[in-house]
Design a protein around this motif. Structure first.
Motif, PDB file in Angstrom:
ATOM      1  N   LEU A  75     -23.204  -3.730 -83.399  1.00 32.34           N
ATOM      2  CA  LEU A  75     -22.985  -4.899 -84.249  1.00 32.34           C
ATOM      3  C   LEU A  75     -22.046  -4.623 -85.410  1.00 32.34           C
ATOM      4  N   GLY A  76     -21.973  -3.371 -85.834  1.00 24.88           N
ATOM      5  CA  GLY A  76     -21.128  -3.031 -86.967  1.00 24.88           C
ATOM      6  C   GLY A  76     -21.429  -1.643 -87.472  1.00 24.88           C
ATOM      7  N   VAL A  77     -20.848  -1.328 -88.619  1.00 25.80           N
ATOM      8  CA  VAL A  77     -20.936   0.018 -89.182  1.00 25.80           C
ATOM      9  C   VAL A  77     -21.181  -0.093 -90.682  1.00 25.80           C
ATOM     10  N   ASN A  78     -22.053   0.768 -91.192  1.00 27.50           N
ATOM     11  CA  ASN A  78     -22.191   0.902 -92.641  1.00 27.50           C
ATOM     12  C   ASN A  78     -21.815   2.322 -93.042  1.00 27.50           C
ATOM     13  N   VAL A  79     -21.691   2.587 -94.331  1.00 30.46           N
ATOM     14  CA  VAL A  79     -21.312   3.922 -94.794  1.00 30.46           C
ATOM     15  C   VAL A  79     -22.131   4.313 -96.009  1.00 30.46           C
ATOM     16  N   ALA A  80     -22.098   5.595 -96.303  1.00 27.41           N
ATOM     17  CA  ALA A  80     -22.495   6.086 -97.618  1.00 27.41           C
ATOM     18  C   ALA A  80     -21.277   5.909 -98.513  1.00 27.41           C
ATOM     19  N   HIS A  81     -21.354   4.990 -99.456  1.00 27.19           N
ATOM     20  CA  HIS A  81     -20.198   4.660-100.292  1.00 27.19           C
ATOM     21  C   HIS A  81     -19.823   5.792-101.234  1.00 27.19           C
ATOM     22  N   SER A  82     -20.765   6.664-101.525  1.00 25.49           N
ATOM     23  CA  SER A  82     -20.466   7.862-102.315  1.00 25.49           C
ATOM     24  C   SER A  82     -20.937   9.105-101.572  1.00 25.49           C
ATOM     25  N   GLY A  83     -20.813   9.061-100.242  1.00 21.36           N
ATOM     26  CA  GLY A  83     -21.215  10.180 -99.387  1.00 21.36           C
ATOM     27  C   GLY A  83     -20.327  10.273 -98.172  1.00 21.36           C
ATOM     28  N   THR A  84     -20.727  11.063 -97.191  1.00 21.65           N
ATOM     29  CA  THR A  84     -19.841  11.375 -96.072  1.00 21.65           C
ATOM     30  C   THR A  84     -20.274  10.781 -94.741  1.00 21.65           C
ATOM     31  N   VAL A  85     -21.435  10.132 -94.665  1.00 24.66           N
ATOM     32  CA  VAL A  85     -21.907   9.644 -93.375  1.00 24.66           C
ATOM     33  C   VAL A  85     -21.530   8.193 -93.164  1.00 24.66           C
ATOM     34  N   ALA A  86     -21.510   7.817 -91.887  1.00 20.19           N
ATOM     35  CA  ALA A  86     -21.404   6.424 -91.468  1.00 20.19           C
ATOM     36  C   ALA A  86     -22.568   6.135 -90.534  1.00 20.19           C
ATOM     37  N   GLY A  87     -22.975   4.884 -90.477  1.00 19.07           N
ATOM     38  CA  GLY A  87     -24.059   4.495 -89.587  1.00 19.07           C
ATOM     39  C   GLY A  87     -23.614   3.399 -88.652  1.00 19.07           C
ATOM     40  N   ILE A  88     -23.826   3.575 -87.374  1.00 22.11           N
ATOM     41  CA  ILE A  88     -23.507   2.547 -86.383  1.00 22.11           C
ATOM     42  C   ILE A  88     -24.768   1.726 -86.154  1.00 22.11           C
ATOM     43  N   LEU A  89     -24.668   0.419 -86.378  1.00 23.07           N
ATOM     44  CA  LEU A  89     -25.823  -0.483 -86.359  1.00 23.07           C
ATOM     45  C   LEU A  89     -25.841  -1.249 -85.037  1.00 23.07           C
ATOM     46  N   LEU A  99     -33.510  -2.665 -86.248  1.00 23.23           N
ATOM     47  CA  LEU A  99     -32.105  -2.329 -86.125  1.00 23.23           C
ATOM     48  C   LEU A  99     -31.975  -0.821 -85.982  1.00 23.23           C
ATOM     49  N   ALA A 100     -31.425  -0.377 -84.867  1.00 23.38           N
ATOM     50  CA  ALA A 100     -31.209   1.050 -84.649  1.00 23.38           C
ATOM     51  C   ALA A 100     -29.961   1.499 -85.396  1.00 23.38           C
ATOM     52  N   VAL A 101     -29.967   2.757 -85.825  1.00 24.80           N
ATOM     53  CA  VAL A 101     -28.848   3.324 -86.575  1.00 24.80           C
ATOM     54  C   VAL A 101     -28.490   4.683 -85.975  1.00 24.80           C
ATOM     55  N   LEU A 102     -27.269   4.798 -85.501  1.00 24.62           N
ATOM     56  CA  LEU A 102     -26.749   6.106 -85.097  1.00 24.62           C
ATOM     57  C   LEU A 102     -25.946   6.633 -86.277  1.00 24.62           C
ATOM     58  N   ILE A 103     -26.508   7.643 -86.962  1.00 22.88           N
ATOM     59  CA  ILE A 103     -25.857   8.205 -88.138  1.00 22.88           C
ATOM     60  C   ILE A 103     -24.822   9.225 -87.680  1.00 22.88           C
ATOM     61  N   VAL A 104     -23.612   9.067 -88.164  1.00 20.22           N
ATOM     62  CA  VAL A 104     -22.514   9.963 -87.813  1.00 20.22           C
ATOM     63  C   VAL A 104     -22.159  10.782 -89.053  1.00 20.22           C
ATOM     64  N   ASP A 105     -22.413  12.073 -88.982  1.00 20.07           N
ATOM     65  CA  ASP A 105     -22.075  12.979 -90.087  1.00 20.07           C
ATOM     66  C   ASP A 105     -20.637  13.436 -89.886  1.00 20.07           C
TER      67      ASP A 105
END
Length: 316
Positions: free
Chosen positions: A237-251, A152-158
């Motif tokens: 496929l979707g997005v995850n986040v750092a729940h106690s941080g500032t980044v999001a990841g596009i999966l 699964l590739a992840v594009l991390i968005v800061d």
């Protein structure tokens, strides 16, 4: 007299919350790592790069746990992950520092020992545990292996800014807010469990997106809903986040999304963001006696379970 270790970073978490009064997260390790070199020095002094007090604390705790009083340590750290973003930068520093210190002393630490050292310093992302795990990130009282992630590739968005994890977890309203989203967290966990068990990345991403959106009441990311729309519109496929941080990841599945176009579309709406490209992988820590070749991203070769062992399935 010298030890070297690598420990995985993360892109936030796949799920984080509380169920039945127990806080936990599901790890989202990535193929970007911290590399720590520990060189023993006489006299009990500990030296390291500026801003790396947590790694130094891990080296001290490891020395104490191993009963070593004669030596100090000099730490060299190569970690491309910026701190305070939710990329498990500190956890990677701490785990690698502990493992490298033990290696320099000719010893090894179990994963249980690394876990105790990490949690003595701060809440931990748990990415030193192999595979994907459900982990009590505050006290370490339980963890459960959920398996290895499919590709699964992840594009991390800061999205900018930083969050102090220690202060975040001291918020007085945190328990009430987590209880309010418990139903969504239960559904997210079930989806991620099934996705990992069956190798269905779409279920993993669906669970991660559900957890990310449920977390908006706790740590709001004003860009999140738009990111989900942009990403899924281009085949992610979707997005995850750092729940106690500032980044999001596009999966997304590698090869099914034009990541250059995705970056352009996001930056057209949010010109201040930065990107990191990564791949979801199993967590872990590995130590050796000599340096890896390092570059912009510090990668590990070989088995991540490696030299550090713990019970598979459920660990305590």
């Amino acid at each position: 007299m010298q030890g070297v270790a690598l420990a995985r970073g993360a892109c936030g978490e796949l799920v984080q919350g509380m169920v039945d009064g127990k806080y936990f997260l599901i790890t989202c390790p990535i193929n970007i790592s911290a590399e720590v070199t520990v060189t023993l020095v006489p006299g009990g002094r500990f030296q390291g790069p500026p801003g790396k007090s947590k790694a130094l604390a891990a080296a001290r705790l490891t020395m104490a746990r191993l009963g070593e009083k004669q030596w100090g340590a000099r730490l060299t750290i190569n970690n491309p992950l910026p701190p305070g973003k939710g990329l498990a930068s500190s956890t990677a520093d701490v785990a690698a520092a502990a493992a490298a210190t033990a290696r320099a002393l000719g010893a090894e630490l179990s994963l249980e020992e690394i876990k105790r050292i990490a949690l003595a310093i701060e809440p931990s992302d748990g990415t030193f545990l192999p595979g994907i795990v459900l982990f009590d990130h505050l006290r370490g009282e339980f963890w459960e292996s959920l398996g290895e992630p499919p590709p699964l590739a992840v594009l991390i968005v800061d999205l900018g800014g930083t969050v102090d994890t220690v202060l975040f977890n001291q918020r007085r309203d945190l328990m009430a807010l987590n209880r309010a989203k418990e139903g969504a967290v239960r559904r997210a966990v079930a989806l991620v469990r099934e996705g990992l068990a069956c190798g269905r990345v779409e279920l993993i991403a669906r669970g991660a997106t559900l957890s990310a959106l449920a977390n908006q009441e706790i740590l709001h990311k004003p860009e999140l809903e738009t990111l989900v729309e942009l990403a899924t519109g281009l085949g992610a496929l979707g997005v995850n986040v750092a729940h106690s941080g500032t980044v999001a990841g596009i999966l997304y599945r590698a090869g099914e999304v034009d990541s250059d176009e995705l970056e352009r579309k996001i930056r057209a709406v949010f010109p201040y963001v930065h990107f990191i490209r990564a791949t979801m992988t199993g967590g872990g820590v590995e130590a050796r006696d000599e340096l890896w070749l390092t570059g912009k991203e510090v990668m590990a070769a070989g088995s991540w379970a490696g030299r550090f062992t713990a019970a598979t399935g459920r660990g305590r």
